[in-house]
Scaffold this active site. Structure first.
Site, PDB file in Angstrom:
ATOM      1  N   GLY A 136      -0.589  -1.136  -5.701  1.00 24.74           N
ATOM      2  CA  GLY A 136      -0.748  -0.979  -4.262  1.00 24.74           C
ATOM      3  C   GLY A 136      -1.469  -2.178  -3.668  1.00 24.74           C
ATOM      4  O   GLY A 136      -1.411  -3.286  -4.206  1.00 24.74           O
ATOM      5  N   SER A 137      -2.159  -1.946  -2.580  1.00 23.33           N
ATOM      6  CA  SER A 137      -2.788  -3.041  -1.829  1.00 23.33           C
ATOM      7  C   SER A 137      -4.108  -3.483  -2.468  1.00 23.33           C
ATOM      8  O   SER A 137      -4.728  -2.732  -3.234  1.00 23.33           O
ATOM      9  CB  SER A 137      -3.036  -2.588  -0.399  1.00 23.33           C
ATOM     10  OG  SER A 137      -3.924  -1.495  -0.415  1.00 23.33           O
ATOM     11  N   VAL A 146      -7.181  -1.086  -1.406  1.00 21.94           N
ATOM     12  CA  VAL A 146      -7.257   0.195  -2.111  1.00 21.94           C
ATOM     13  C   VAL A 146      -7.514  -0.057  -3.606  1.00 21.94           C
ATOM     14  O   VAL A 146      -8.281   0.669  -4.245  1.00 21.94           O
ATOM     15  CB  VAL A 146      -5.986   1.052  -1.873  1.00 21.94           C
ATOM     16  CG1 VAL A 146      -6.060   2.344  -2.664  1.00 21.94           C
ATOM     17  CG2 VAL A 146      -5.815   1.357  -0.398  1.00 21.94           C
ATOM     18  N   GLY A 147      -6.931  -1.108  -4.150  1.00 21.95           N
ATOM     19  CA  GLY A 147      -7.164  -1.443  -5.564  1.00 21.95           C
ATOM     20  C   GLY A 147      -8.650  -1.694  -5.842  1.00 21.95           C
ATOM     21  O   GLY A 147      -9.197  -1.223  -6.855  1.00 21.95           O
ATOM     22  N   GLU A 206      -2.084  -3.587 -10.115  1.00 19.53           N
ATOM     23  CA  GLU A 206      -0.968  -4.444  -9.676  1.00 19.53           C
ATOM     24  C   GLU A 206      -1.074  -4.486  -8.165  1.00 19.53           C
ATOM     25  O   GLU A 206      -0.732  -3.515  -7.490  1.00 19.53           O
ATOM     26  CB  GLU A 206       0.369  -3.820 -10.081  1.00 19.53           C
ATOM     27  CG  GLU A 206       0.631  -3.770 -11.559  1.00 19.53           C
ATOM     28  CD  GLU A 206       1.123  -5.095 -12.103  1.00 19.53           C
ATOM     29  OE1 GLU A 206       1.165  -6.089 -11.368  1.00 19.53           O
ATOM     30  OE2 GLU A 206       1.456  -5.118 -13.309  1.00 19.53           O
ATOM     31  N   CYS A 232       6.471  -6.613  -3.644  1.00 20.53           N
ATOM     32  CA  CYS A 232       5.293  -7.414  -4.016  1.00 20.53           C
ATOM     33  C   CYS A 232       5.734  -8.799  -4.480  1.00 20.53           C
ATOM     34  O   CYS A 232       5.136  -9.808  -4.112  1.00 20.53           O
ATOM     35  CB  CYS A 232       4.494  -6.715  -5.105  1.00 20.53           C
ATOM     36  SG  CYS A 232       5.481  -6.276  -6.545  1.00 20.53           S
TER      37      CYS A 232
HETATM   38  P1  NAD Z   1      -1.689   1.325  -0.805  1.00 24.74           P
HETATM   39  O1  NAD Z   1      -2.734   0.548  -1.493  1.00 24.74           O
HETATM   40  O2  NAD Z   1      -1.932   1.795   0.578  1.00 24.74           O
HETATM   41  O3  NAD Z   1      -1.351   2.649  -1.643  1.00 24.74           O
HETATM   42  C1  NAD Z   1      -0.935   2.579  -2.986  1.00 24.74           C
HETATM   43  C2  NAD Z   1      -1.103   3.954  -3.628  1.00 24.74           C
HETATM   44  O4  NAD Z   1      -2.497   4.243  -3.713  1.00 24.74           O
HETATM   45  C3  NAD Z   1      -0.483   5.104  -2.836  1.00 24.74           C
HETATM   46  O5  NAD Z   1       0.041   6.060  -3.736  1.00 24.74           O
HETATM   47  C4  NAD Z   1      -1.691   5.681  -2.122  1.00 24.74           C
HETATM   48  O6  NAD Z   1      -1.521   7.022  -1.770  1.00 24.74           O
HETATM   49  C5  NAD Z   1      -2.747   5.528  -3.209  1.00 24.74           C
HETATM   50  N1  NAD Z   1      -4.152   5.603  -2.763  1.00 24.74           N
HETATM   51  C6  NAD Z   1      -4.676   5.320  -1.549  1.00 24.74           C
HETATM   52  N2  NAD Z   1      -6.024   5.544  -1.559  1.00 24.74           N
HETATM   53  C7  NAD Z   1      -6.336   5.961  -2.812  1.00 24.74           C
HETATM   54  C8  NAD Z   1      -7.544   6.338  -3.442  1.00 24.74           C
HETATM   55  N3  NAD Z   1      -8.705   6.358  -2.796  1.00 24.74           N
HETATM   56  N4  NAD Z   1      -7.498   6.710  -4.731  1.00 24.74           N
HETATM   57  C9  NAD Z   1      -6.330   6.721  -5.417  1.00 24.74           C
HETATM   58  N5  NAD Z   1      -5.153   6.375  -4.870  1.00 24.74           N
HETATM   59  C10 NAD Z   1      -5.149   5.995  -3.578  1.00 24.74           C
HETATM   60  O7  NAD Z   1      -0.356   0.457  -0.915  1.00 24.74           O
HETATM   61  P2  NAD Z   1       1.068   0.706  -0.250  1.00 24.74           P
HETATM   62  O8  NAD Z   1       0.943   0.456   1.210  1.00 24.74           O
HETATM   63  O9  NAD Z   1       1.618   2.014  -0.714  1.00 24.74           O
HETATM   64  O10 NAD Z   1       1.942  -0.463  -0.944  1.00 24.74           O
HETATM   65  C11 NAD Z   1       2.001  -1.755  -0.449  1.00 24.74           C
HETATM   66  C12 NAD Z   1       1.107  -2.694  -1.229  1.00 24.74           C
HETATM   67  O11 NAD Z   1       1.353  -2.554  -2.612  1.00 24.74           O
HETATM   68  C13 NAD Z   1       1.358  -4.163  -0.915  1.00 24.74           C
HETATM   69  O12 NAD Z   1       0.148  -4.848  -0.821  1.00 24.74           O
HETATM   70  C14 NAD Z   1       2.133  -4.652  -2.131  1.00 24.74           C
HETATM   71  O13 NAD Z   1       2.050  -6.027  -2.395  1.00 24.74           O
HETATM   72  C15 NAD Z   1       1.517  -3.846  -3.206  1.00 24.74           C
HETATM   73  N6  NAD Z   1       2.422  -3.776  -4.350  1.00 24.74           N
HETATM   74  C16 NAD Z   1       2.092  -4.455  -5.493  1.00 24.74           C
HETATM   75  C17 NAD Z   1       2.956  -4.432  -6.575  1.00 24.74           C
HETATM   76  C18 NAD Z   1       2.646  -5.171  -7.853  1.00 24.74           C
HETATM   77  O14 NAD Z   1       3.292  -4.899  -8.859  1.00 24.74           O
HETATM   78  N7  NAD Z   1       1.735  -6.110  -7.859  1.00 24.74           N
HETATM   79  C19 NAD Z   1       4.136  -3.707  -6.488  1.00 24.74           C
HETATM   80  C20 NAD Z   1       4.432  -3.042  -5.309  1.00 24.74           C
HETATM   81  C21 NAD Z   1       3.553  -3.069  -4.244  1.00 24.74           C
END
Ligand code: NAD
Length: 498
Positions: free
Chosen positions: A237-238, A241-242, A259, A294
Site C-alpha cells: 500500500g502507500s 500507511v506502511g 511493498e 506501483c
Molecule cells: P493504502 O495504504 O491506503 O491501503 C493499503 C491497504 O492497507 C488497504 O487494504 C487498507 O485498507 C489497509 N490499511 C489502511 N490502514 C491500515 C491500518 N492502520 N492497518 C492495517 N491496514 C491498513 O493504499 P491504497 O490506496 O490501497 O493503494 C495505493 C498505494 O499502494 C500506492 O501508493 C501504490 O504505489 C501502493 N502499491 C504498492 C505496491 C508495491 O508492490 N510496492 C503495489 C501496489 C500498490
C-alpha cells in the site's frame, strides 16, 4: 445510452473464517459503487469488527500446527490443485471478472487477465518444493550444523485496491507454501471479487488455513497488525500507511514486509528502438490500469535527440485510446478507482498547468456525460515540466506522465535516482551492455529493459523496493522464505552427520 447488458444485480459478500462463510459481527455490511457510474450500487461487503479479527486470527493460529506439519510436497499438491480449480468454471471466471471491473473501474480485459492468471502464481510457489525441502548442512571445525527454516505462524496479508488479485498472488501462495496460515484483508474499495476468489481458495484448504476479513481499516487494521498471535505482516500500500503499520507491528516485534509506493523512472537512450510496438509498450508501462500501478512509468526521461520523436509517438498512442466504462469492449481506459485518487491526479495536473507546463489531455471520450459523472481522467502528458513540480517529485498513481529531456547518462541517472522512492525503473536501448550498465546504477528493486510494468514482470525475480518503496521482497524463492525464520540445529563435530 447504456450499451451494457443489464443483468447485474448487487451481490453481498461475507467473511470467511475457520472453514466457513460467516457474517460479520452484527451482520454489518457496507456498499461498493461503480467508479464509472458512482450512483450504481455494485454490492455489499461484510464490515468486520475487532472481535471478528480475534476470531479469524485465533482460527488461523489453531490451524497452524496441522498446516505447518505438512511436507512441502503435500502443500505443493494442494497449491497446484487450487490453481486448477480457479480456472475450471468459465462462467464463474467471467462473473468474477465482470464484478471486479464494476467495483474497481479497470477495463474488463485487464480484470479477466488478473482473475484468470492468479493460479499461475500458486504454481510458481509450488514449484519451489524441492528447493525448500533441502536443508543446508555444514560440518568441519568443532560443530556439525543443519541450517533449516521454519514457518512463522499466522501471517496477516494486507492488500491494496489497485491490483488486488495479482498482489494477493505475490504473497498468499508464498505464505502458504512456506507453511504459514493467513488472515487476508483486502482493501475497502475493492473487496467483492477478491472476497469471492478468496472464499474459493480457502474452501480448498483445511479450515482456518486461509481466513478473510473485509471492512474498514480504521476499525480493524491496527487490531490485526498488533494482534499478539500475528507473527508476520505482509503489507502492500502507500508509504504513509506502511509507516504506521510498521510502528504498530513494532509493539510485538512482528517482522514486516512493506511493498510501498514508487515513482519509477524510465530512461530512453539515444539509440532506443522507437517503433509502434515500443510506443505501445511505453503506453502500457505508464497507463495500464489507468496508471494505478506501483510499478508504472511515472517519470519519462528521454535523450534530447529523441525527445520530439517520443512526444509524437506517445501522444499518438494516447490519442487513440478510448476512455469510458470498462465493461464496454471499445474502452481502453476506465476511470480511477475512487474520488480521492481522482482529486490527487487532477490537483497535480492543475498545479502543472498553473506553473505554465505544456499539458496535453489525450484520448477519446465517446460519452461526455458519463465522463463528467465518473472518476475519469483522460491519458495526459506533461511536456518539459519544471522538475520540482509534484507531477515529477510525487507518485501520481493515475493516467498522467511527465516527459523530460536529458543530455547524457550521468544526468539521466542522477535525475532517476533523485527520489525518495526506489521501486522499479526501465532502460530503453538497443545496446545490451549499456542497458545492464545503466540498470546496475539505478536505485531500484527491479529494472525492465525495453519495457516496463506488469506485462514485463518475471515472477521468478524477487520484487520490492529500496528507500521508501519498502522493505523485503515478494515473489520468487525469496518471496517464500521471507515467511520463514532460520533455525540452526547443531552438535559437536562428528555426531550429527556420522
Ligand atoms: P493504502 O495504504 O491506503 O491501503 C493499503 C491497504 O492497507 C488497504 O487494504 C487498507 O485498507 C489497509 N490499511 C489502511 N490502514 C491500515 C491500518 N492502520 N492497518 C492495517 N491496514 C491498513 O493504499 P491504497 O490506496 O490501497 O493503494 C495505493 C498505494 O499502494 C500506492 O501508493 C501504490 O504505489 C501502493 N502499491 C504498492 C505496491 C508495491 O508492490 N510496492 C503495489 C501496489 C500498490
Amino acid at each position: 445510452m447504456d450499451k451494457r447488458t443489464n443483468n447485474d444485480t448487487p451481490i453481498t459478500t461475507e467473511l470467511y473464517i475457520d472453514g466457513e462463510i460467516r457474517p460479520a459481527e452484527g451482520e454489518r455490511h457496507y456498499n461498493l459503487y461503480n467508479p464509472a457510474r458512482p450512483d450504481e450500487l455494485v454490492g455489499h461487503a461484510a464490515l468486520a469488527s475487532p472481535k471478528d479479527v480475534d476470531t479469524a486470527v485465533e482460527a488461523s493460529h489453531r490451524a497452524f500446527p496441522l498446516w505447518s506439519g505438512k511436507s512441502y510436497t503435500e502443500r505443493a499438491v494442494m497449491l497446484n490443485h487450487i490453481a486448477d480449480q480457479l480456472v475450471v468454471d468459465k462462467e464463474d471466471l467471467a462473473f468474477r471478472s465482470r464484478l471486479f471491473c464494476r467495483e474497481h473501474g479497470k477495463i474488463l480485459k485487464e480484470t479477466m487477465l488478473e482473475v484468470s492468471r492468479l493460479g499461475d502464481r500458486f504454481r510458481q510457489a509450488a514449484a519451489y518444493a524441492d528447493r525448500l525441502e533441502a536443508d543446508e548442512k555444514v560440518s568441519g571445525g568443532p560443530f556439525d550444523t543443519i541450517i533449516t527454516r521454519q514457518p512463522r505462524g499466522v501471517a496477516a496479508l494486507i492488500v491494496p485496491w489497485n491490483w488486488p488479485l495479482s498482489i494477493l498472488g505475490a504473497k498468499l501462495p508464498q505464505a502458504l507454501m512456506a507453511g504459514n496460515t493467513v488472515v487476508v484483508k483486502p482493501s475497502h474499495s475493492s473487496a467483492l471479487a477478491p472476497s469471492l476468489t478468496l472464499q474459493k481458495i480457502a474452501a480448498l484448504l483445511p479450515p482456518g488455513v486461509v481466513n478473510l476479513l473485509t471492512g474498514s481499516a480504521d476499525e480493524i487494521g491496527d487490531v490485526l497488525v498488533g494482534h499478539s498471535a500475528v507473527r508476520y505482516v505482509n503489507f502492500t500500500g502507500s508509504v504513509d500507511v506502511g509507516r504506521h503499520v510498521m510502528k504498530m507491528a513494532a509493539e510485538n516485534i512482528t517482522p514486516v514486509t512493506l511493498e510501498l509506493g514508487g515513482n519509477d523512472a524510465a530512461i530512453v537512450c539515444e539509440d532506443a528502438k522507437l517503433d509502434d510496438a515500443a510506443f505501445m509498450r511505453m503506453y502500457l508501462g505508464a497507463f495500464m490500469s489507468t496508471g494505478q500501478i506501483c510499478m508504472a512509468i511515472k517519470r519519462l526521461y528521454v535523450h534530447h535527440t529523441r525527445y520530439d520523436e517520443v512526444v509524437k509517438g506517445l501522444t499518438a498512442v494516447c490519442d487513440r485510446m478510448v476512455v469510458g466504462d470498462g465493461l464496454l469492449p471499445e474502452t481502453n481506459m476506465g476511470p480511477l478507482n475512487n474520488a480521492k485518487q481522482q482529486k490527487v491526479v487532477r490537483d497535480m495536473i492543475d498545479q502543472a498547468r498553473v506553473a505554465g507546463s505544456d499539458v496535453r489531455e489525450c484520448g477519446q471520450v465517446p460519452d461526455e456525460e458519463l465522463y463528467a459523472k465518473g472518476y475519469f481522467q483522460r491519458p495526459t502528458l506533461v511536456y518539459r515540466p519544471d522538475e520540482e513540480l509534484d507531477i515529477v517529485r510525487k507518485e501520481q498513481f493515475g493516467p498522467v506522465l511527465p516527459i523530460m529531456p536529458y543530455e547524457n547518462d550521468q544526468e539521466a541517472l542522477a535525475k532517476a535516482n533523485d527520489s525518495n522512492f526506489g521501486l522499479c525503473s526501465s532502460v530503453w536501448t538497443e545496446d545490451r551492455d549499456h542497458a545492464v550498465s545503466l540498470a546496475r546504477q539505478l536505485e531500484a528493486g527491479y529494472t525492465y529493459l525495453n519495457a516496463h510494468g506488469p506485462t514485463a514482470q518475471d515472477g521468478r525475480g524477487p520484487f520490492g523496493g529500496f528507500k521508501q518503496s519498502g522493505i523485503g521482497r515478494n515473489l520468487g524463492y525469496e518471496g517464500v522464505i521471507q515467511f520463514q525464520g532460520y533455525h540452526s540445529i547443531s552438535s559437536s563435530s562428528g555426531w550429527l552427520f556420522s
